[in-house]
Scaffold this motif. Structure first.
Motif, PDB file in Angstrom:
ATOM      1  N   PHE A   1       0.835  -1.210   0.000  1.00 39.55           N
ATOM      2  CA  PHE A   1       0.000   0.000   0.000  1.00 39.55           C
ATOM      3  C   PHE A   1       0.865   1.254   0.000  1.00 39.55           C
ATOM      4  O   PHE A   1       1.778   1.388   0.823  1.00 39.55           O
ATOM      5  CB  PHE A   1      -0.870   0.041   1.260  1.00 39.55           C
TER       6      PHE A   1
ATOM      7  N   SER B   1      -5.375   3.517   3.261  1.00 35.83           N
ATOM      8  CA  SER B   1      -4.890   2.382   4.052  1.00 35.83           C
ATOM      9  C   SER B   1      -5.847   2.059   5.193  1.00 35.83           C
ATOM     10  O   SER B   1      -6.134   0.885   5.456  1.00 35.83           O
ATOM     11  CB  SER B   1      -3.491   2.677   4.613  1.00 35.83           C
TER      12      SER B   1
ATOM     13  N   ALA C   1      -6.908  -1.484   4.052  1.00 32.13           N
ATOM     14  CA  ALA C   1      -5.974  -2.497   4.582  1.00 32.13           C
ATOM     15  C   ALA C   1      -6.705  -3.574   5.390  1.00 32.13           C
ATOM     16  O   ALA C   1      -6.465  -4.772   5.190  1.00 32.13           O
ATOM     17  CB  ALA C   1      -4.872  -1.841   5.401  1.00 32.13           C
TER      18      ALA C   1
ATOM     19  N   ASP D   1       2.243  -1.645   4.607  1.00 34.91           N
ATOM     20  CA  ASP D   1       1.653  -0.318   4.432  1.00 34.91           C
ATOM     21  C   ASP D   1       2.712   0.765   4.539  1.00 34.91           C
ATOM     22  O   ASP D   1       3.405   0.880   5.547  1.00 34.91           O
ATOM     23  CB  ASP D   1       0.570  -0.092   5.499  1.00 34.91           C
TER      24      ASP D   1
END
Length: 348
Positions: free
Chosen positions: A74, A81, A85, A97
């Motif tokens: 990401f 995110s 996520a 991330d």
């Protein structure tokens, strides 16, 4: 890394500065990809990206995008995110991330593989990539801390505009031309796009990266302070930071002062510790004017260290100059490294 198995990989923010570098790094590392999915905001969806000679169409990122994905990288901003996520994890993906969304979350490992690779094993689906300026500093300091201890760190950064994205780089280009043409400099992006005031970056220095906090430090400075302690598992370490944006495109440079715990440590010992450390390149010879610069570090994955000196007033104090490509070690390469560690150690 096992070559036998291949993995379904998603890159979120594939059209951004870091996303592009992630794809270059995956290709360069010959990462074991079975299927690749490129995702972005609706604004960038539909654009075409070439990877390993094949054209891919960038798709809009939705929760369903992560069905069947093993690893999701990401880099599309904290709000994306936070929203997507957990959806990726729900569908069985492990997320690396590159935003600040999860860095200080207690149950999320914050990882620089040269420093705390083993923390990856404790992931619950999300692993955070630290701030670019933090990554290069802790990579350079960890070999010293491990060998001779560390009590205090004071850092001043000299950060490239690419850390603020493609728009900031374009603004620097336009302002530089305007300055040379003796016309007005238009500032809309820096120091922070969403903040109240904007200042020209061309031929200038801006002592603000990210927004100011109540304590007078910027969010970037607080990231460096808090992330360093978390990555090093050293809550007692004293850290202070001043972060400055300068008018060059790639690689962050840092002037770092450290106080070690052991008496009698020499400059030669510090140099040897760094020369032997993974991911570190020592470039330090005043006699031949050898030291790292942002231009010489650009496009390289290592962290470069030079100008190592003992403080003239404190026997335990040392000064270092640390430079690294903020889009590579500071972002894309560190993320791909984490993914490689996941596979090599079977931590997926």
């Amino acid at each position: 890394m096992s070559e036998a198995k291949q993995y379904n990989v998603a890159v979120v923010g594939a059209t951004g500065a870091v996303g592009q570098k992630m794809l270059e790094t995956l290709e360069d590392r010959n990462f074991p990809i079975n299927q690749l999915k490129l995702l972005s905001s609706s604004r960038s969806a539909g654009s075409k990206v070439t990877f390993q000679g094949n054209d891919y169409t960038v798709e809009e990122a939705t929760p369903e995008s992560f069905e069947g994905i093993d690893i999701a990288l990401f880099s599309a901003g904290g709000s994306v995110s936070k929203k997507l996520a957990p959806e990726a994890v729900k569908r069985g993906a492990v997320v690396v991330d590159n935003t600040s969304a999860y860095r200080m979350a207690e149950d999320v490992p914050l990882v620089v593989p040269e420093v705390n690779e083993k923390d990856i094993a404790d992931h619950k689906g999300i692993i955070a990539n630290p701030n670019c300026s933090t990554i290069q500093m802790v990579a350079a300091l960890e070999p010293v801390r491990k060998a001779v201890g560390m009590k205090r760190v004071i850092v001043s950064t000299y950060q490239a505009v690419s850390g603020a994205g493609n728009e900031a780089a374009e603004e620097l280009r336009n302002q530089s031309q305007a300055f040379l043409d003796d016309t007005d400099l238009k500032a809309d992006i820096l120091p922070v796009k969403g903040d109240k005031k904007h200042y020209p970056i061309a031929f200038n220095a801006l002592p603000q990266i990210d927004v100011f906090q109540d304590n007078g430090y910027t969010f970037e400075e607080m990231k460096m302070i808090n992330e360093t302690k978390k990555i090093m598992h050293a809550p007692e370490l004293s850290v202070a930071a001043t972060c400055v944006r300068l008018p060059f495109f790639t690689s962050h440079a840092e002037s770092v002062y450290v106080e070690v715990e052991k008496d009698g440590v020499t400059v030669e010992e510090i140099k040897q510790l760094l020369a032997d450390a993974p991911g570190i390149v020592l470039e330090d010879d005043p006699a031949t004017q050898t030291y790292p610069t942002p231009l010489s570090a650009a496009g390289k994955r290592d962290v470069f260290v030079g100008r190592i000196r003992k403080d003239l007033d404190d026997d335990r104090g040392f000064h270092l100059w640390v430079v690294s490509d903020n889009l590579l070690k500071g972002a894309a390469w560190n993320s791909v490294q984490i993914a490689e560690c996941l596979i090599a150690n079977e931590w997926l």
